[in-house]
Write a protein that holds these residues in place. Structure first.
Motif, PDB file in Angstrom:
ATOM      1  N   THR A 116       0.993  -1.192   0.169  1.00 18.87           N
ATOM      2  CA  THR A 116       0.150   0.135   0.070  1.00 18.87           C
ATOM      3  C   THR A 116       0.999   1.449  -0.320  1.00 18.87           C
ATOM      4  N   ILE A 117       0.276   2.282  -0.357  1.00 16.96           N
ATOM      5  CA  ILE A 117       1.042   3.591  -0.293  1.00 16.96           C
ATOM      6  C   ILE A 117       1.657   3.812   1.072  1.00 16.96           C
ATOM      7  N   ASP A 118       0.701   3.455   1.988  1.00 20.49           N
ATOM      8  CA  ASP A 118       1.376   3.699   3.468  1.00 20.49           C
ATOM      9  C   ASP A 118       2.560   3.148   3.843  1.00 20.49           C
ATOM     10  N   GLU A 119       2.464   1.881   3.380  1.00 21.26           N
ATOM     11  CA  GLU A 119       3.700   0.881   3.664  1.00 21.26           C
ATOM     12  C   GLU A 119       4.879   1.309   2.985  1.00 21.26           C
ATOM     13  N   VAL A 120       4.646   1.679   1.753  1.00 23.81           N
ATOM     14  CA  VAL A 120       5.926   2.123   0.992  1.00 23.81           C
ATOM     15  C   VAL A 120       6.336   3.575   1.717  1.00 23.81           C
TER      16      VAL A 120
END
Ligand code: C5P
Length: 237
Positions: free
Chosen positions: A207-211
């Protein structure tokens, strides 16, 4: 005097560079510089002036003469070409393909790289593009190479274009993204290639948050290596 870091995010189209570079810049209180938008401006200006993408001399002259500015406001980031807001006009599929041709021209690249270095030399910037960590700022303190599978990148670009009201076909968008990456990777000047010291991140199933969390962690470590503490300038509370 210590300056804030230069952060480079490179990678192929649709890997999530634009989204992440904006989020990362916001989290760090840095300035975001979308270098792809600059090449897109040259392509738009060339198409409006009927300049042949093979005419390197005219393209070079164009690259050195246009004025490209980023206007930041609460409503987001706008791109101005000689004072005109071209934020939407530079994002059509036609301009995307033309940009890949125009950006292969050495004189255009030289003009853009000079501008990008001027915009970023003081630090406190996140630059996203194809050659930031290899050519524009090879000394950048934090470099990322963001990738994702071609299918996923094509799907993301397709959804982005649909959301903007473009009438596009998924299979065609995937093949256009692949064609653009092939051209960007095979070109003679500043091809798309991972810098040896870049941190590679595959965003296909992240997910964007993970990246973003991975990137922030790397930047925090680089800042502390450069002598900044958590509470120094840069990062927002
Ligand atoms: O990132 P974006 O998709 O907006 O970039 C559009 C095109 O601009 C790329 O396909 C590439 O040809 C060119 N580009 C480049 N070098 C950069 C950024 C973009 O050649 N640093």
């Amino acid at each position: 005097m210590r300056r804030e870091l230069i952060v480079a995010i490179d990678g192929p189209s649709g890997a999530g560079k634009s989204t992440l570079s904006k989020l990362l810049a916001r989290a760090l209180n840095y300035t975001n510089i979308d270098t792809g938008a600059m090449y897109r401006c040259i392509a738009l200006a060339a198409s409006r002036r009927d300049i042949d993408p093979a005419d390197e001399e005219s393209l070079g002259r164009l690259g050195r003469s246009v004025r490209i500015e980023f206007l930041r406001s609460n409503g987001g980031e706008r791109v101005l070409l000689d004072g005109e807001d071209v934020s939407a006009a530079i994002r059509t599929p036609e301009i995307s393909l033309l940009t890949s041709r125009v950006s292969a021209c050495l004189a255009v690249r030289e003009a853009m790289v000079e501008l990008q270095r001027r915009m970023g030399e003081k630090g406190g910037v996140v630059l996203e593009g194809r050659d930031i960590g290899t050519v524009v700022f090879p000394g950048a303190e934090a470099k990322f190479f963001l990738v994702a599978s071609a299918k996923e990148r094509g799907r993301r670009r397709y959804e982005e274009l649909c959301a903007k009201g473009h009438d596009v076909d998924l299979a065609q968008t995937v093949s256009e993204v692949e064609a653009r990456d092939a051209a960007d990777s095979a070109r003679e000047h500043a091809p798309l290639v991972q810098a040896p010291d870049a941190v590679a991140i595959d965003s296909t199933v992240m997910t964007i948050d993970e990246v973003l969390a991975v990137m922030l962690e790397v930047v925090r470590k680089r800042r502390s290596r450069a002598g900044f503490s958590e509470n120094d300038g840069g990062e927002r509370p």
